[in-house]
Structures are given as structure tokens and as C-alpha cells.
Enzyme design. Structure first.
Site, short mmCIF file in Angstrom:
data_model
loop_
_atom_site.label_atom_id
_atom_site.label_comp_id
_atom_site.label_asym_id
_atom_site.label_seq_id
_atom_site.Cartn_x
_atom_site.Cartn_y
_atom_site.Cartn_z
N TYR A 56 0.86 -1.19 0.00
CA TYR A 56 0.00 0.00 0.00
C TYR A 56 0.88 1.23 0.00
O TYR A 56 1.83 1.32 0.78
CB TYR A 56 -0.89 0.02 1.25
CG TYR A 56 -2.35 -0.03 0.88
CD1 TYR A 56 -2.92 1.03 0.18
CD2 TYR A 56 -3.15 -1.13 1.18
CE1 TYR A 56 -4.25 0.98 -0.22
CE2 TYR A 56 -4.46 -1.19 0.80
CZ TYR A 56 -5.01 -0.13 0.08
OH TYR A 56 -6.32 -0.19 -0.31
N GLU A 58 -0.52 4.79 -0.54
CA GLU A 58 -1.37 5.97 -0.76
C GLU A 58 -0.53 7.22 -0.62
O GLU A 58 0.29 7.34 0.30
CB GLU A 58 -2.53 5.99 0.22
CG GLU A 58 -3.66 5.06 -0.21
CD GLU A 58 -4.87 5.14 0.72
OE1 GLU A 58 -4.83 5.89 1.71
OE2 GLU A 58 -5.85 4.45 0.42
N ASP A 201 -5.58 13.85 -25.46
CA ASP A 201 -5.62 12.45 -25.02
C ASP A 201 -4.96 11.63 -26.12
O ASP A 201 -5.55 11.39 -27.17
CB ASP A 201 -7.08 12.04 -24.80
CG ASP A 201 -7.23 10.56 -24.47
OD1 ASP A 201 -6.22 9.83 -24.49
OD2 ASP A 201 -8.37 10.14 -24.19
N THR A 227 -3.11 6.15 -22.29
CA THR A 227 -3.07 4.80 -21.72
C THR A 227 -1.62 4.34 -21.84
O THR A 227 -0.84 4.93 -22.58
CB THR A 227 -3.94 3.82 -22.53
OG1 THR A 227 -3.50 3.87 -23.89
CG2 THR A 227 -5.42 4.18 -22.45
N LYS A 230 -1.50 0.57 -25.04
CA LYS A 230 -1.79 0.51 -26.49
C LYS A 230 -0.46 0.60 -27.23
O LYS A 230 0.36 -0.29 -27.07
CB LYS A 230 -2.79 1.60 -26.84
CG LYS A 230 -4.14 1.37 -26.13
CD LYS A 230 -5.19 2.42 -26.41
CE LYS A 230 -6.46 2.14 -25.61
NZ LYS A 230 -7.44 3.24 -25.71
N ARG A 236 -1.53 -2.52 -18.56
CA ARG A 236 -2.78 -1.75 -18.64
C ARG A 236 -2.72 -0.64 -17.60
O ARG A 236 -2.42 -0.88 -16.44
CB ARG A 236 -3.99 -2.64 -18.32
CG ARG A 236 -4.08 -3.90 -19.11
CD ARG A 236 -5.48 -4.47 -19.09
NE ARG A 236 -6.31 -3.65 -19.93
CZ ARG A 236 -6.29 -3.69 -21.26
NH1 ARG A 236 -5.52 -4.53 -21.90
NH2 ARG A 236 -7.06 -2.89 -21.96
C1 LIG Z 1 -8.50 3.56 -24.91
C2 LIG Z 1 -8.75 5.01 -24.73
C3 LIG Z 1 -9.04 5.54 -23.47
C4 LIG Z 1 -9.39 4.71 -22.25
O1 LIG Z 1 -8.54 3.81 -21.81
P1 LIG Z 1 -9.01 2.66 -20.76
O2 LIG Z 1 -7.71 2.24 -20.19
O3 LIG Z 1 -9.71 1.63 -21.58
O4 LIG Z 1 -9.89 3.30 -19.76
C5 LIG Z 1 -9.15 6.91 -23.36
N1 LIG Z 1 -9.00 7.71 -24.41
C6 LIG Z 1 -8.75 7.23 -25.65
C7 LIG Z 1 -8.60 8.18 -26.79
C8 LIG Z 1 -8.64 5.86 -25.85
O5 LIG Z 1 -8.44 5.39 -27.08
#
Ligand SMILES: *Cc1c(COP(=O)(O)O)cnc(C)c1O
Length: 420
Positions: A56, A58, A201, A227, A230, A236
Site C-alpha cells: 500500500y 497511498e 488524449d 493509456t 496501447k 494496462r
Molecule cells: C483507450 C482510450 C481511453 C481509455 O482507456 P481505458 O484504459 O480503456 O480506460 C481513453 N482515451 C482514448 C482516446 C482511448 O483510445
């Protein structure tokens, strides 16, 4: 101390182990072409499966609410430093459990309930968290959208006009199903013209940005999220970055104690490993090849008479339009799955079918490029995809292609049974 702590998974829990084996076999015998997926390295997985899952922590490095955090501090600090180095920014938060959590923290830090938010329409390639109604981002905030033009590309003049009418507090740029380069500089100009905060994003394209293979959101965006699983090819999770100290402080409190409790220190350790891989010279070759492979995939599909939204690709994915076909994205993805090729159905701009069936499929190159596939394999695969779609009802052909896919994958594997 004996009981379960001495046992490996296979002897401790055969039921779970068997499911893992089946997943291992699935991943080794199917072509993974979901644009948001990738294969992490065994080193990333080792860190993720490490004893940090017991801890933990925090709070933030050197400001924790628990004892025994000295090594958690070290690992989090290392992940932050590596991430800032990759993207050339000053502040980073590596605690978000996912991309959606990261985006939730951005809004929680910078908006009040009911404030106006302008993001890309879900059906045009945006993400749920960019203001879509079923998501907290569309429920808690007053959300507006922009889309793509009839040619499938963003039209910055139109987005600017919409921004002037809406006058949002925050403009979100970034997408989940957009095959073209995003011009963050133009978005900065639009944001400046209406005094909005610019939030980028880069969940999908971050791995390309890291290699200079896509325009960087810095120095244009006030705040950037991604993220890590990807194109970044890590565990993840999510991250948030900024050059603005005030914003970074607000973000930190929005993540903890605002939205999350204890950070996933084992995942932060795995993020650090993934970021270390990105800092290696080989990353640039990987990112370049991801783009080359997506391009040749798109070109081959076009040659075979298929339509692509925006007519091609600048990044790691293509969005195939099935608008002129008599089958849906759902039917296409099921047929491809039967042929050993995993993709996802995806809405396309102006789609008349519901999200459960759609008129498109999204295909990405990042995962198979990790396996070492290049132009030759992607041309072969593109033809197999066309063969399946041109014979959508012919299950015999699907089964035959599945065997060819398995044979191809025999020469490309990243994991062995010891990995999991
Ligand atoms: C995949 C994605 C997310 C969210 O990611 P998670 O880990 O699935 O919550 C946010 N923004 C964009 C543009 C994405 O492609």
C-alpha cells in the site's frame, strides 16, 4: 509457512491455470489486430506480477500515508522520470489505473460539474470519456462534440466555428478511431481563440509520439493523458502529463485522494520497465515499422476495392468502411475471428447501424509489428482479410485461412509457456 505460498499457479489452482493456458493458446494462434492492443515484453509482465502488488502506498513519493514505502517511492519516481524524458515534459502522474481514470482526473481537476466540454464525437472516432452521454464525462459535464468532414478528416475551421459558438472551458483532442495525424498546433490556436484549456488524449498514438513519428502534443496542450497499454506497449494503465505546475498539483489531488485510493505499485513498476524500453534506440524502428505496416495494409485493402474512412492512414490503424457492403461490422469481425484474425467492429462517421453492429471495422498494426511482422506479412494478411470479407458466408474459406494464419504465426512468437 507452507500452504499456498509454495505452489505455482498450475498446482495451486488448476482451474485458473487452464483458463490462462487457453488464453495463451488463443493469443499464439490468432493475428492480433485490435488497434488498441499490443504484446508487452516478459520483463513488463515480470514487474507486473511482482511483490509490489502487496504494497500500500497511498500518496506520492516521500509523501505517503503508510510506512515501508522507500522502494515504492523509488519505483514511482523512476517511472515519472522516464515518462517525462520520453515526452519532454516537466510533471507526470503515473498512478491512474486506466486511461478513463486519467481523463476523469483531468476533468475533476479543471472543471466544475456542469462546465462546458468540447470533444470529438464518439461515432466520428472520439472516446467515450470525451463527453459521450453514457460516460461520466457526458453526464457530469455539459458536453458538445465536433466530428470529421465528409472526407473523413478533421476540419479545423469547422472545429473553430463550433468552439466559438460553444465557448467550452476545455477542448479535448485525441481519438480512438481516427487514422490521420492530429494537428495539436491548430487545436492550440482554436483553444486560445476562446480561452479554453487544451487537453490532448494521446491514448492511441502515444507510442508514435514517443518516437517522433506523430506530432507531439507538447508544447501545445496544457495537459496530456495516455493509456500505457496501447502503442506504448506497457501494462494496462494510464498516465497524465503537463508542463504547468499549478495543473500538476490539481491533477495529483484529483487522482489521490480524489478518485483513487492506493496506487497499483506493481503496475507502476511495469510502467517503468515499459518506459525504459521506449527510451531504447530500437523504439524508433518499431514505431516507424508500425506506420509502414498500417500503410501497406490500407493500400492493399484499397487495391482490393475496400473503402477506408479518410481514404488511408498516417498512423497505426485503418478504419474500413463497409457502407457499400451487405454485411455489418459485427458480421465482418465474427467472420474474421473464425479465420483467426482478431479485429473490432467500429462505428464510422454517419453510421446508420447501432454500435452493437456498426458499418465498420478498425484494424491496427501495433501488436503484429511487435511480433516482428513487416511489409511482406502485412500484404499477405491484408489479402486474407479481403478473402474473408469477399466470402463472408463461406465458412470453409474461413477455416482454411485459419490454418494459414496458424502456420504464419509459427514463425512469430513473443512468449513461451514460461512467460505466464
Ligand atoms: C483507450 C482510450 C481511453 C481509455 O482507456 P481505458 O484504459 O480503456 O480506460 C481513453 N482515451 C482514448 C482516446 C482511448 O483510445
Amino acid at each position: 509457512m507452507s500452504f499456498i505460498h509454495e505452489k505455482s499457479l498450475s498446482s495451486a489452482d488448476s482451474e485458473v491455470f487452464e483458463i490462462l493456458e487457453n488464453e495463451f493458446n488463443r493469443q499464439s494462434t490468432h493475428l492480433e489486430m485490435i488497434a488498441s492492443e499490443n504484446f508487452t515484453s516478459p520483463a513488463v509482465m515480470e514487474a507486473m506480477g511482482s511483490i509490489f502488488t502487496n504494497k500500500y502506498a497511498e500518496g506520492y513519493p516521500h509523501k505517503r500515508y503508510y510506512g515501508g514505502c522507500q522502494f515504492a517511492d523509488q519505483i514511482e519516481q523512476l517511472a515519472i522520470e522516464r515518462l517525462c524524458k520520453i515526452f519532454g515534459c516537466s510533471y507526470a502522474n503515473v498512478q491512474p489505473h486506466s486511461g478513463s481514470q486519467a481523463n476523469g482526473a483531468v476533468y475533476a481537476a479543471l472543471l466544475q460539474a456542469g462546465d462546458k466540454l468540447l470533444g470529438m464525437d464518439l461515432q466520428h472516432g472520439g472516446h467515450l470519456t470525451h463527453g459521450a452521454k453514457p460516460s461520466f464525462s457526458g453526464k457530469n459535464y455539459h458536453s458538445f462534440t465536433y466530428g470529421v468532414d465528409i472526407d473523413g478528416r478533421m476540419n479545423y475551421e469547422k472545429i473553430s466555428e463550433i468552439a466559438k459558438i460553444v465557448r467550452p472551458k476545455i477542448i479535448v483532442c485525441g481519438a480512438s478511431a481516427y487514422a490521420r495525424e492530429i494537428d495539436f498546433k491548430k487545436f492550440r490556436e482554436i483553444a486560445d481563440s476562446v480561452n479554453a484549456i487544451l487537453f490532448a488524449d494521446i491514448a492511441h498514438i502515444a507510442g508514435l509520439v514517443a518516437a517522433g513519428e506523430h506530432m507531439s502534443p507538447f508544447p501545445y496542450a496544457d495537459i496530456v493523458t495516455s493509456t500505457t497499454h496501447k502503442t506504448l506497449r506497457g501494462p494496462r494503465g494510464g498516465v497524465i502529463m503537463t508542463n504547468n505546475e499549478e495543473i500538476s498539483k490539481k491533477i495529483n489531488s484529483a487522482i489521490f485522494p480524489g478518485l483513487q485510493g492506493g496506487p497499483l505499485v506493481h503496475v507502476i513498476a511495469a510502467k517503468a520497465v515499459a518506459f525504459g524500453e521506449i527510451l531504447q534506440p530500437a523504439w524508433s524502428d518499431y514505431a516507424k515499422q508500425v506506420k509502414i505496416n498500417a500503410k501497406i495494409l490500407g493500400d492493399t485493402l484499397l487495391q482490393r476495392g475496400f473503402k477506408l474512412v479518410s481514404g488511408g492512414t498516417d498512423n497505426h490503424l485503418v478504419l474500413v468502411s463497409l457502407i457499400d457492403k451487405d454485411f455489418s461490422g459485427e458480421e465482418a469481425s465474427v467472420a474474421l475471428e473464425n479465420a483467426g484474425i482478431t479485429v473490432n467492429k467500429n462505428s464510422i462517421p454517419g453510421d446508420l447501424r447501432p454500435a452493437s453492429s456498426t458499418s465498420g471495422i478498425r484494424i491496427g498494426s501495433a501488436a503484429l509489428t511487435t511480433l516482428g511482422m513487416r511489409e511482406k506479412e502485412f500484404i499477405f494478411i491484408a489479402h486474407k482479410i479481403c478473402d474473408v470479407l469477399d466470402n463472408i458466408k463461406n465458412t470453409h474459406i474461413h477455416a482454411q485461412i485459419k490454418e494459414e494464419v496458424k502456420a504464419l504465426l509459427n514463425d512469430f512468437s513473443v512468449y513461451n509457456h514460461a512467460t505466464y
